[in-house]
Design a protein around this motif. Structure first.
Motif, PDB file in Angstrom:
ATOM      1  N   ILE A   7     -19.922 -16.943  -7.419  1.00  0.00           N
ATOM      2  CA  ILE A   7     -18.511 -16.771  -7.780  1.00  0.00           C
ATOM      3  C   ILE A   7     -17.643 -17.487  -6.755  1.00  0.00           C
ATOM      4  CG2 ILE A   7     -16.744 -15.085  -8.414  1.00  0.00           C
ATOM      5  CD1 ILE A   7     -18.990 -13.104  -8.824  1.00  0.00           C
ATOM      6  N   GLY A   8     -16.906 -18.485  -7.225  1.00  0.00           N
ATOM      7  CA  GLY A   8     -16.028 -19.268  -6.362  1.00  0.00           C
ATOM      8  C   GLY A   8     -16.605 -20.657  -6.124  1.00  0.00           C
ATOM      9  N   GLY A  10     -15.514 -23.091  -4.159  1.00  0.00           N
ATOM     10  CA  GLY A  10     -14.921 -23.704  -2.969  1.00  0.00           C
ATOM     11  C   GLY A  10     -16.013 -24.366  -2.150  1.00  0.00           C
ATOM     12  N   ALA A  12     -18.012 -23.044   0.180  1.00  0.00           N
ATOM     13  CA  ALA A  12     -19.237 -22.240   0.289  1.00  0.00           C
ATOM     14  C   ALA A  12     -19.960 -22.158  -1.058  1.00  0.00           C
ATOM     15  CB  ALA A  12     -18.895 -20.844   0.801  1.00  0.00           C
ATOM     16  N   GLY A  13     -19.207 -21.882  -2.124  1.00  0.00           N
ATOM     17  CA  GLY A  13     -19.818 -21.677  -3.439  1.00  0.00           C
ATOM     18  C   GLY A  13     -20.464 -22.947  -3.969  1.00  0.00           C
ATOM     19  N   HIS A  41      -4.344 -23.495  -3.595  1.00  0.00           N
ATOM     20  CA  HIS A  41      -5.103 -24.547  -4.285  1.00  0.00           C
ATOM     21  C   HIS A  41      -4.229 -25.236  -5.336  1.00  0.00           C
ATOM     22  CE1 HIS A  41      -8.458 -22.129  -2.654  1.00  0.00           C
ATOM     23  NE2 HIS A  41      -9.190 -23.226  -2.758  1.00  0.00           N
ATOM     24  N   CYS A  51      -5.888 -27.703   3.035  1.00  0.00           N
ATOM     25  CA  CYS A  51      -4.866 -28.110   4.006  1.00  0.00           C
ATOM     26  C   CYS A  51      -5.275 -29.456   4.609  1.00  0.00           C
ATOM     27  CB  CYS A  51      -4.724 -26.996   5.042  1.00  0.00           C
ATOM     28  SG  CYS A  51      -3.429 -27.257   6.210  1.00  0.00           S
ATOM     29  N   GLY A 119     -13.091 -19.819 -15.066  1.00  0.00           N
ATOM     30  CA  GLY A 119     -12.473 -18.525 -15.382  1.00  0.00           C
ATOM     31  C   GLY A 119     -12.667 -17.549 -14.240  1.00  0.00           C
ATOM     32  N   GLU A 120     -11.743 -16.619 -14.130  1.00  0.00           N
ATOM     33  CA  GLU A 120     -11.798 -15.641 -13.044  1.00  0.00           C
ATOM     34  C   GLU A 120     -12.871 -14.587 -13.315  1.00  0.00           C
ATOM     35  OE1 GLU A 120      -8.172 -13.453 -12.669  1.00  0.00           O
ATOM     36  OE2 GLU A 120      -8.997 -12.170 -11.094  1.00  0.00           O
ATOM     37  N   LEU A 136      -8.516 -16.456  -0.211  1.00  0.00           N
ATOM     38  CA  LEU A 136      -7.496 -16.101  -1.200  1.00  0.00           C
ATOM     39  C   LEU A 136      -8.180 -15.608  -2.481  1.00  0.00           C
ATOM     40  CD1 LEU A 136      -5.259 -19.189  -0.401  1.00  0.00           C
ATOM     41  CD2 LEU A 136      -4.957 -16.865   0.422  1.00  0.00           C
ATOM     42  N   THR A 137      -9.193 -14.772  -2.283  1.00  0.00           N
ATOM     43  CA  THR A 137      -9.911 -14.127  -3.390  1.00  0.00           C
ATOM     44  C   THR A 137      -8.907 -13.508  -4.369  1.00  0.00           C
ATOM     45  OG1 THR A 137     -11.832 -13.676  -2.016  1.00  0.00           O
ATOM     46  CG2 THR A 137     -11.481 -12.164  -3.841  1.00  0.00           C
ATOM     47  N   ARG A 312      -2.355 -14.987   5.316  1.00  0.00           N
ATOM     48  CA  ARG A 312      -3.127 -14.171   4.389  1.00  0.00           C
ATOM     49  C   ARG A 312      -4.575 -14.622   4.441  1.00  0.00           C
ATOM     50  NH1 ARG A 312      -2.057 -13.821  -1.958  1.00  0.00           N
ATOM     51  NH2 ARG A 312      -4.204 -13.411  -2.536  1.00  0.00           N
ATOM     52  N   ALA A 337     -20.726 -15.723   1.375  1.00  0.00           N
ATOM     53  CA  ALA A 337     -20.578 -16.804   2.355  1.00  0.00           C
ATOM     54  C   ALA A 337     -19.134 -17.271   2.377  1.00  0.00           C
ATOM     55  CB  ALA A 337     -21.495 -17.974   1.988  1.00  0.00           C
ATOM     56  N   GLY A 338     -18.810 -18.032   3.421  1.00  0.00           N
ATOM     57  CA  GLY A 338     -17.480 -18.636   3.516  1.00  0.00           C
ATOM     58  C   GLY A 338     -16.507 -17.766   4.290  1.00  0.00           C
TER      59      GLY A 338
HETATM   60  P1  FAD Z   1     -12.351 -21.610  -0.721  1.00  0.00           P
HETATM   61  O1  FAD Z   1     -12.573 -23.015  -0.359  1.00  0.00           O
HETATM   62  O2  FAD Z   1     -10.960 -21.081  -0.748  1.00  0.00           O
HETATM   63  O3  FAD Z   1     -13.037 -21.370  -2.134  1.00  0.00           O
HETATM   64  C1  FAD Z   1     -12.934 -20.168  -2.841  1.00  0.00           C
HETATM   65  C2  FAD Z   1     -12.871 -20.500  -4.317  1.00  0.00           C
HETATM   66  O4  FAD Z   1     -13.007 -19.312  -5.068  1.00  0.00           O
HETATM   67  C3  FAD Z   1     -11.569 -21.136  -4.738  1.00  0.00           C
HETATM   68  O5  FAD Z   1     -11.832 -22.335  -5.416  1.00  0.00           O
HETATM   69  C4  FAD Z   1     -10.906 -20.088  -5.643  1.00  0.00           C
HETATM   70  O6  FAD Z   1     -10.152 -20.679  -6.692  1.00  0.00           O
HETATM   71  C5  FAD Z   1     -12.119 -19.343  -6.178  1.00  0.00           C
HETATM   72  N1  FAD Z   1     -11.881 -17.951  -6.590  1.00  0.00           N
HETATM   73  C6  FAD Z   1     -11.207 -16.974  -5.908  1.00  0.00           C
HETATM   74  N2  FAD Z   1     -11.300 -15.800  -6.569  1.00  0.00           N
HETATM   75  C7  FAD Z   1     -12.064 -16.029  -7.688  1.00  0.00           C
HETATM   76  C8  FAD Z   1     -12.528 -15.212  -8.764  1.00  0.00           C
HETATM   77  N3  FAD Z   1     -12.249 -13.909  -8.835  1.00  0.00           N
HETATM   78  N4  FAD Z   1     -13.281 -15.776  -9.753  1.00  0.00           N
HETATM   79  C9  FAD Z   1     -13.594 -17.117  -9.720  1.00  0.00           C
HETATM   80  N5  FAD Z   1     -13.175 -17.940  -8.732  1.00  0.00           N
HETATM   81  C10 FAD Z   1     -12.430 -17.396  -7.703  1.00  0.00           C
HETATM   82  N6  FAD Z   1     -10.041 -24.527   7.342  1.00  0.00           N
HETATM   83  C11 FAD Z   1     -10.202 -25.756   7.902  1.00  0.00           C
HETATM   84  O7  FAD Z   1     -11.303 -26.075   8.376  1.00  0.00           O
HETATM   85  N7  FAD Z   1      -9.169 -26.644   7.955  1.00  0.00           N
HETATM   86  C12 FAD Z   1      -7.950 -26.368   7.414  1.00  0.00           C
HETATM   87  O8  FAD Z   1      -7.051 -27.177   7.470  1.00  0.00           O
HETATM   88  C13 FAD Z   1      -7.753 -25.087   6.796  1.00  0.00           C
HETATM   89  N8  FAD Z   1      -6.566 -24.762   6.249  1.00  0.00           N
HETATM   90  C14 FAD Z   1      -6.416 -23.575   5.596  1.00  0.00           C
HETATM   91  C15 FAD Z   1      -5.180 -23.299   4.968  1.00  0.00           C
HETATM   92  C16 FAD Z   1      -4.996 -22.105   4.276  1.00  0.00           C
HETATM   93  C17 FAD Z   1      -3.681 -21.826   3.596  1.00  0.00           C
HETATM   94  C18 FAD Z   1      -6.061 -21.158   4.229  1.00  0.00           C
HETATM   95  C19 FAD Z   1      -5.878 -19.871   3.507  1.00  0.00           C
HETATM   96  C20 FAD Z   1      -7.270 -21.417   4.875  1.00  0.00           C
HETATM   97  C21 FAD Z   1      -7.465 -22.619   5.552  1.00  0.00           C
HETATM   98  N9  FAD Z   1      -8.669 -22.932   6.205  1.00  0.00           N
HETATM   99  C22 FAD Z   1      -8.850 -24.170   6.782  1.00  0.00           C
HETATM  100  C23 FAD Z   1      -9.716 -21.907   6.358  1.00  0.00           C
HETATM  101  C24 FAD Z   1     -10.930 -21.968   5.413  1.00  0.00           C
HETATM  102  O9  FAD Z   1     -11.943 -22.642   6.075  1.00  0.00           O
HETATM  103  C25 FAD Z   1     -10.757 -22.622   4.112  1.00  0.00           C
HETATM  104  O10 FAD Z   1      -9.939 -21.772   3.374  1.00  0.00           O
HETATM  105  C26 FAD Z   1     -12.089 -22.890   3.358  1.00  0.00           C
HETATM  106  O11 FAD Z   1     -11.749 -23.538   2.172  1.00  0.00           O
HETATM  107  C27 FAD Z   1     -12.921 -21.677   3.095  1.00  0.00           C
HETATM  108  O12 FAD Z   1     -13.975 -21.988   2.200  1.00  0.00           O
HETATM  109  P2  FAD Z   1     -14.462 -20.923   1.133  1.00  0.00           P
HETATM  110  O13 FAD Z   1     -15.501 -21.584   0.308  1.00  0.00           O
HETATM  111  O14 FAD Z   1     -14.792 -19.662   1.812  1.00  0.00           O
HETATM  112  O15 FAD Z   1     -13.162 -20.622   0.236  1.00  0.00           O
END
Ligand code: FAD
Length: 436
Positions: A7-8, A10, A12-13, A41, A51, A119-120, A136-137, A312, A337-338
């Protein structure tokens, strides 16, 4: 075979789904975009960089660079695509974010074992599942996770103080003591006289701040109890001296005197390599934090592994909930993860995704899940997030302070970091036999 659900989509996913499919196990990758967007996003690509477009320093004797190198050895698709779409960035691994996201999306979508669902997902499904929904879950899933983990195990806002490498603190100035000598001397204390305090406050008041985004301002309203240090400085000359830098109950053992103000540092890891500036959550720009906080006596040469942030950030209390294999203790078929588990940054998210995906596939194939050697950057990071103090847990980026000691004193930093790198890559290379 039942598909694994990730799920997700990003950082990690995407990595997790790829590793599962490459292991020969079918996977459903759920991504809510473009049907629903988080406040940060903006595209429908997988692994969108929200970012900066940088994965951090490239050299393998830097913490981020070492993690890149480990991921290359492990066959990470995120790092392979980052390398392919790299743009010049003066020593950092930065990418053309459009091409990077588009290529990863096509690569995943064309894998025969990956089913891509837009889809969510509002609740945690049954079966083998990898949660990778990031900082931003979506609110419904966050509420379900909240129910699953228990009220006290989740954070929705990150008001984190800077973390400093122990070796970079001047111990001729900073002294160990606990307030009123209660218990063991547990804090490093940086004493200030009146003149130093007033100059520090003046610079804090003048320093440039980052703009909170609208959605962060909304969340921050509920966080009045945790005011940024610069806000306290602005409220009055002595406000900080009645708050985080109060000197009561502390005397400098070398002079026997009570300082005018004291900045306290609390130990963050078991080995005492990382120290957290107590009560210094801040919105100051990163360059400004370094400039102003290095005015504190004892911190003139401080090396920051993480600067303060207030934004947040949904994350779970991983030390209470997770194993270093990235399985939940209470449900081993659920992995995560992530940023959601408190690793900080793009590369760390992809790296955690690699292990969660690898272990999810191993579970499906009836094999034992694996943990990485703690001498590797990834192994050390996952060891840290699964064993740090749950009481003060904050997200952690890759850094050399979390690696186990080398067992010898090496003064030169480049040489020391080079040794860490050599040990990590050698240990990872031997460990990889476990993957077959
Ligand atoms: P994400 O990359 O955010 O992926 C999560 C995915 O899950 C998203 O695509 C989202 O749409 C999806 N999702 C969420 N809820 C659901 C659901 N219920 N069902 C289906 N899909 C869902 N780190 C850096 O190294 N450099 C930066 O410049 C940086 N800037 C950041 C700026 C902001 C505003 C934030 C909040 C964080 C930032 N980070 C940055 C920290 C962090 O490393 C990143 O957010 C990174 O993308 C985390 O990876 P992730 O896979 O955990 O989450």
């Amino acid at each position: 075979q039942q598909p694994i659900q990730v799920i997700g989509g990003g950082l990690a996913g995407t990595e997790a789904a790829w590793q599962i499919a490459q292991a020969g196990v079918p996977v459903i990758l759920h991504e809510m975009r473009p049907k629903r967007f988080s406040p940060a996003h903006h595209t429908e690509h997988l692994a969108e960089l929200v970012c900066s477009n940088s994965f951090g320093a490239m050299a393998s004797d830097r913490a981020a660079g070492l993690l890149h190198e480990e991921l290359r050895q492990l066959g990470s698709v995120v790092i392979a695509k980052a390398d392919e779409h790299a743009v010049p960035a003066g020593g950092a691994l930065a990418v053309d974010r459009g091409q990077f996201g588009q290529d990863l999306t096509q690569t995943l979508a064309s894998h025969p074992l990956v089913e891509f669902r837009r889809g969510e997902v509002p609740y945690i499904p049954e079966g083998i599942v990898v949660l990778a929904t990031g900082p931003l879950t979506s609110p419904d899933l966050a509420a379900d996770l909240h129910r699953f983990t228990g009220m006290e195990y989740m954070s929705f806002f990150d008001a984190a103080s800077p973390i400093i490498v122990g070796d970079s603190i001047n111990r001729d100035i900073a002294f160990m003591a606990s307030r009123y000598d209660k218990g063991e001397a547990a804090y490093l204390n940086c004493p200030m006289n009146k003149e130093q305090y007033l100059r520090f406050r003046e610079e804090l008041c003048k320093a440039e701040q980052t703009e909170l985004k609208d959605f962060e301002r909304e969340t921050a309203k509920f966080f009045e109890a945790c005011l940024p240090i610069e806000e306290l400085a602005q409220r009055g000359e002595d406000t900080m001296r009645y708050g985080p830098v109060k000197p009561v109950g502390l005397s400098d053992s070398r002079t026997g005197e009570r300082p005018y103000a004291v900045v306290q540092l609390r130990q963050e890891d078991k080995a005492g390599q990382l120290w957290n500036m107590v009560g210094f959550q801040t919105n100051l720009r990163w360059g400004e934090q370094k400039r102003v906080f290095q005015m504190i006596p004892g911190l003139e040469k401080a090396e920051f592994v993480r600067l303060g942030v207030m934004h947040r950030n949904t994350f779970i209390n991983a030390p209470q909930l997770m194993l270093p294999t990235l399985q939940f203790k209470q449900r081993p078929t659920l992995l995560a993860a992530g940023q959601l588990i408190g690793t900080e940054g793009y590369t760390a998210a992809a790296a955690g995704g690699w292990l969660a995906g690898t272990n999810a596939a191993r579970l499906a194939l009836g094999k034992e899940p694996l943990a990485l050697p703690p001498t590797t950057m990834l192994g050390a990071l996952l060891e840290f997030i699964s064993s740090a103090s749950p009481k003060h847990f904050q997200p952690m980026p890759p850094n050399f302070g979390i690696l186990p000691d080398l067992g010898m004193k090496i003064k030169s930093k480049p040489e020391r970091y080079g040794r860490y790198r050599d040990r990590s890559l050698a240990d990872l290379s031997s460990w990889k036999v476990n993957l077959t």
